[in-house]
Design a protein around this motif. Structure first.
Motif, PDB file in Angstrom:
ATOM      1  N   TYR A   5     -12.634  -8.025  -3.963  1.00 56.86           N
ATOM      2  CA  TYR A   5     -11.336  -7.177  -4.242  1.00 56.86           C
ATOM      3  C   TYR A   5     -10.092  -8.284  -4.457  1.00 56.86           C
ATOM      4  O   TYR A   5     -10.069  -9.095  -3.825  1.00 56.86           O
ATOM      5  CB  TYR A   5     -10.870  -6.265  -3.092  1.00 56.86           C
ATOM      6  CG  TYR A   5      -9.480  -5.363  -3.345  1.00 56.86           C
ATOM      7  CD1 TYR A   5     -10.012  -4.540  -4.322  1.00 56.86           C
ATOM      8  CD2 TYR A   5      -8.397  -5.720  -2.713  1.00 56.86           C
ATOM      9  CE1 TYR A   5      -8.533  -3.701  -4.780  1.00 56.86           C
ATOM     10  CE2 TYR A   5      -7.303  -4.828  -3.090  1.00 56.86           C
ATOM     11  CZ  TYR A   5      -7.315  -3.957  -3.863  1.00 56.86           C
ATOM     12  OH  TYR A   5      -6.081  -3.159  -3.896  1.00 56.86           O
ATOM     13  N   ARG A  33      -7.045   1.563  -1.684  1.00 56.71           N
ATOM     14  CA  ARG A  33      -7.302   0.815  -2.992  1.00 56.71           C
ATOM     15  C   ARG A  33      -6.960   1.542  -4.221  1.00 56.71           C
ATOM     16  O   ARG A  33      -6.365   0.995  -5.345  1.00 56.71           O
ATOM     17  CB  ARG A  33      -8.572   0.040  -2.997  1.00 56.71           C
ATOM     18  CG  ARG A  33      -8.798  -1.097  -2.060  1.00 56.71           C
ATOM     19  CD  ARG A  33     -10.073  -1.775  -1.900  1.00 56.71           C
ATOM     20  NE  ARG A  33     -10.051  -2.726  -0.935  1.00 56.71           N
ATOM     21  CZ  ARG A  33     -11.309  -3.486  -0.581  1.00 56.71           C
ATOM     22  NH1 ARG A  33     -12.343  -3.360  -1.324  1.00 56.71           N
ATOM     23  NH2 ARG A  33     -11.098  -4.518   0.207  1.00 56.71           N
ATOM     24  N   MET A  34      -7.415   2.642  -4.403  1.00 56.86           N
ATOM     25  CA  MET A  34      -7.181   3.591  -5.365  1.00 56.86           C
ATOM     26  C   MET A  34      -5.888   3.810  -5.620  1.00 56.86           C
ATOM     27  O   MET A  34      -5.373   3.620  -6.873  1.00 56.86           O
ATOM     28  CB  MET A  34      -7.914   5.297  -5.101  1.00 56.86           C
ATOM     29  CG  MET A  34      -7.931   6.094  -6.029  1.00 56.86           C
ATOM     30  SD  MET A  34      -8.210   7.616  -5.867  1.00 56.86           S
ATOM     31  CE  MET A  34      -6.973   8.177  -4.812  1.00 56.86           C
ATOM     32  N   TRP A  71     -14.608   1.007  -2.221  1.00 52.97           N
ATOM     33  CA  TRP A  71     -13.505   1.662  -2.853  1.00 52.97           C
ATOM     34  C   TRP A  71     -12.701   2.769  -1.968  1.00 52.97           C
ATOM     35  O   TRP A  71     -13.294   3.747  -1.794  1.00 52.97           O
ATOM     36  CB  TRP A  71     -13.820   2.449  -4.083  1.00 52.97           C
ATOM     37  CG  TRP A  71     -12.644   2.905  -5.110  1.00 52.97           C
ATOM     38  CD1 TRP A  71     -12.481   3.957  -5.604  1.00 52.97           C
ATOM     39  CD2 TRP A  71     -11.885   1.948  -5.616  1.00 52.97           C
ATOM     40  NE1 TRP A  71     -11.459   3.837  -6.479  1.00 52.97           N
ATOM     41  CE2 TRP A  71     -11.058   2.848  -6.533  1.00 52.97           C
ATOM     42  CE3 TRP A  71     -11.554   0.479  -5.529  1.00 52.97           C
ATOM     43  CZ2 TRP A  71      -9.833   2.247  -7.408  1.00 52.97           C
ATOM     44  CZ3 TRP A  71     -10.439   0.241  -6.308  1.00 52.97           C
ATOM     45  CH2 TRP A  71      -9.766   0.886  -6.943  1.00 52.97           C
ATOM     46  N   PHE A  81     -18.076   3.082  -6.355  1.00 51.50           N
ATOM     47  CA  PHE A  81     -16.890   3.081  -6.320  1.00 51.50           C
ATOM     48  C   PHE A  81     -16.491   4.145  -5.213  1.00 51.50           C
ATOM     49  O   PHE A  81     -15.909   5.151  -5.457  1.00 51.50           O
ATOM     50  CB  PHE A  81     -16.143   3.619  -7.655  1.00 51.50           C
ATOM     51  CG  PHE A  81     -15.709   1.978  -8.158  1.00 51.50           C
ATOM     52  CD1 PHE A  81     -14.742   1.303  -8.067  1.00 51.50           C
ATOM     53  CD2 PHE A  81     -16.744   1.587  -9.250  1.00 51.50           C
ATOM     54  CE1 PHE A  81     -14.526   0.144  -8.875  1.00 51.50           C
ATOM     55  CE2 PHE A  81     -16.529   0.474  -9.959  1.00 51.50           C
ATOM     56  CZ  PHE A  81     -15.587  -0.087  -9.481  1.00 51.50           C
ATOM     57  N   THR A 109     -12.292   8.386  -4.931  1.00 54.04           N
ATOM     58  CA  THR A 109     -13.308   7.979  -3.788  1.00 54.04           C
ATOM     59  C   THR A 109     -14.374   8.881  -3.638  1.00 54.04           C
ATOM     60  O   THR A 109     -15.036   8.612  -2.523  1.00 54.04           O
ATOM     61  CB  THR A 109     -12.343   7.791  -2.514  1.00 54.04           C
ATOM     62  OG1 THR A 109     -11.800   8.955  -2.105  1.00 54.04           O
ATOM     63  CG2 THR A 109     -11.304   6.548  -2.630  1.00 54.04           C
ATOM     64  N   LYS A 135      -4.188   0.974  -6.935  1.00 57.27           N
ATOM     65  CA  LYS A 135      -4.377   0.715  -8.545  1.00 57.27           C
ATOM     66  C   LYS A 135      -4.009   1.608  -9.527  1.00 57.27           C
ATOM     67  O   LYS A 135      -3.410   1.202 -10.411  1.00 57.27           O
ATOM     68  CB  LYS A 135      -6.175   1.193  -8.782  1.00 57.27           C
ATOM     69  CG  LYS A 135      -6.662   1.324 -10.025  1.00 57.27           C
ATOM     70  CD  LYS A 135      -7.165   0.116 -10.704  1.00 57.27           C
ATOM     71  CE  LYS A 135      -7.678   0.152 -11.670  1.00 57.27           C
ATOM     72  NZ  LYS A 135      -8.264  -1.207 -12.307  1.00 57.27           N
ATOM     73  N   TYR A 167     -10.948  -6.495  -9.601  1.00 58.49           N
ATOM     74  CA  TYR A 167     -12.102  -7.081  -8.680  1.00 58.49           C
ATOM     75  C   TYR A 167     -12.576  -8.167  -9.479  1.00 58.49           C
ATOM     76  O   TYR A 167     -12.615  -8.328 -10.753  1.00 58.49           O
ATOM     77  CB  TYR A 167     -13.412  -6.284  -8.593  1.00 58.49           C
ATOM     78  CG  TYR A 167     -13.422  -5.178  -7.462  1.00 58.49           C
ATOM     79  CD1 TYR A 167     -13.609  -5.296  -6.191  1.00 58.49           C
ATOM     80  CD2 TYR A 167     -12.631  -3.829  -7.847  1.00 58.49           C
ATOM     81  CE1 TYR A 167     -13.614  -4.504  -5.179  1.00 58.49           C
ATOM     82  CE2 TYR A 167     -12.512  -2.937  -6.628  1.00 58.49           C
ATOM     83  CZ  TYR A 167     -13.062  -3.126  -5.413  1.00 58.49           C
ATOM     84  OH  TYR A 167     -12.961  -2.468  -4.523  1.00 58.49           O
ATOM     85  N   TYR A 221     -18.332  -1.596  -3.842  1.00 62.36           N
ATOM     86  CA  TYR A 221     -17.020  -2.211  -3.760  1.00 62.36           C
ATOM     87  C   TYR A 221     -15.918  -1.545  -2.869  1.00 62.36           C
ATOM     88  O   TYR A 221     -14.686  -2.035  -3.027  1.00 62.36           O
ATOM     89  CB  TYR A 221     -16.378  -2.008  -5.250  1.00 62.36           C
ATOM     90  CG  TYR A 221     -17.128  -2.373  -6.482  1.00 62.36           C
ATOM     91  CD1 TYR A 221     -16.463  -3.646  -6.762  1.00 62.36           C
ATOM     92  CD2 TYR A 221     -18.044  -1.879  -7.133  1.00 62.36           C
ATOM     93  CE1 TYR A 221     -17.309  -4.312  -8.029  1.00 62.36           C
ATOM     94  CE2 TYR A 221     -18.693  -2.307  -8.202  1.00 62.36           C
ATOM     95  CZ  TYR A 221     -18.337  -3.828  -8.464  1.00 62.36           C
ATOM     96  OH  TYR A 221     -18.796  -4.676  -9.818  1.00 62.36           O
TER      97      TYR A 221
END
Length: 285
Positions: free
Chosen positions: A270, A34-35, A30, A22, A11, A38, A265, A28
């Motif tokens: 998202y 979310r990271m 980010w 990102f 991030t 992921k 995405y 997005y």
């Protein structure tokens, strides 16, 4: 195995890189949450591909930097395996790179070298690693993420240049070690039977050439742009191989029908999934 992670960014802004989409205030949105989700998803995929024992060597595409890989290997389900890693620091404008995770218990790393081909546009470096596997044999692996088709003929020519560069390296290896076992794998951004892949790597066997299941779906059509190529010495030892399919990695394709990869995405929305690719894998007997 090889897996395109679909934009595994952290991030924070990397100076000189076009990673603004990102960031928390980017297109997005980010966030760290979310990271982390992921990377947990990526860890789950790697764990699921082999249920008997951990995958020995993992090629990852579209990972941003050491911070991402460090978090992946230390703070997900992968932490119990003890993976180590090497990765490139390429000139790709967005800052995405190629990484290789390896289990030090089954793969003893001897050498890791990034290879930068003389392409007309900056792109991802190839990552060459050489190591000793569990049976005592040495294997050379070239992890690739070739340029996408966005720039048409220019990108196609750049893919060809990178393929030629890899072939020069393979020639050097086989001249020094005639019985070398060699693998080229990753995201080729091209079909197995395309001119670039078929002709440029005519000295290798493409394990994915006749696969039924694709690894990537574009406008409703599946194709296997994630591939594994091996030389004759390694082909003798290849066991099971293919695209790793798991219902958890797919979702309904409401536009074109059937299913599609469960990606992170869809446009800028998202979606909370894994990746827009499916992994490919092979085993050595």
């Amino acid at each position: 195995m090889s897996y395109n992670c679909e934009n595994a960014f952290d991030t924070l802004h990397d100076e000189g890189k076009e990673d603004y989409d990102f960031l928390p205030d980017g297109n997005y949105h980010w966030t760290r949450r979310r990271m982390f989700q992921k990377l947990r998803n990526i860890g789950k995929v790697i764990m699921a591909v082999s249920t008997q024992q951990p995958v020995d060597v993992v090629c990852l595409n579209e990972v941003e930097n050491d911070s991402v890989i460090t978090w992946l290997t230390r703070n997900t389900a992968l932490a119990q395996i003890g993976y180590r890693y090497v990765m490139t620091n390429s000139a790709d404008p967005r800052g995405i790179d190629v990484a290789i995770l390896y289990s030090p218990y089954t793969f003893r790393l001897l050498e890791a070298t990034p290879i930068r081909a003389r392409t007309s546009d900056p792109t991802r470096d190839v990552l060459h690693v050489c190591g000793i596997v569990a049976d005592g044999d040495t294997i050379d692996i070239f992890a690739v993420h070739l340029p996408s088709k966005l720039n048409g003929k220019i990108a196609e020519n750049n893919r060809r240049i990178i393929a030629e560069t890899i072939n020069h390296c393979i020639d050097s290896i086989t001249n020094a070690r005639p019985k070398a076992q060699i693998c080229v794998l990753g995201d080729f951004n091209d079909r197995p039977k395309s001119n670039v892949v078929k002709k440029s790597f005519s000295n290798l066997t493409n394990l994915m050439e006749d696969t039924v299941q694709g690894s990537y779906k574009y406008h409703g059509a599946w194709d296997c742009i994630d591939q594994i190529l091996v030389n004759g010495q390694l082909r003798k030892k290849v066991g099971k191989y293919g695209v790793y399919f798991n219902p958890l990695l797919t979702e309904e394709d409401t536009k074109f029908g059937g299913i599609k990869p469960f990606r992170t995405y869809i446009g800028r929305r998202y979606n909370g999934g894994f990746s827009d690719h499916l992994p490919v894998f092979f085993t050595i007997l």
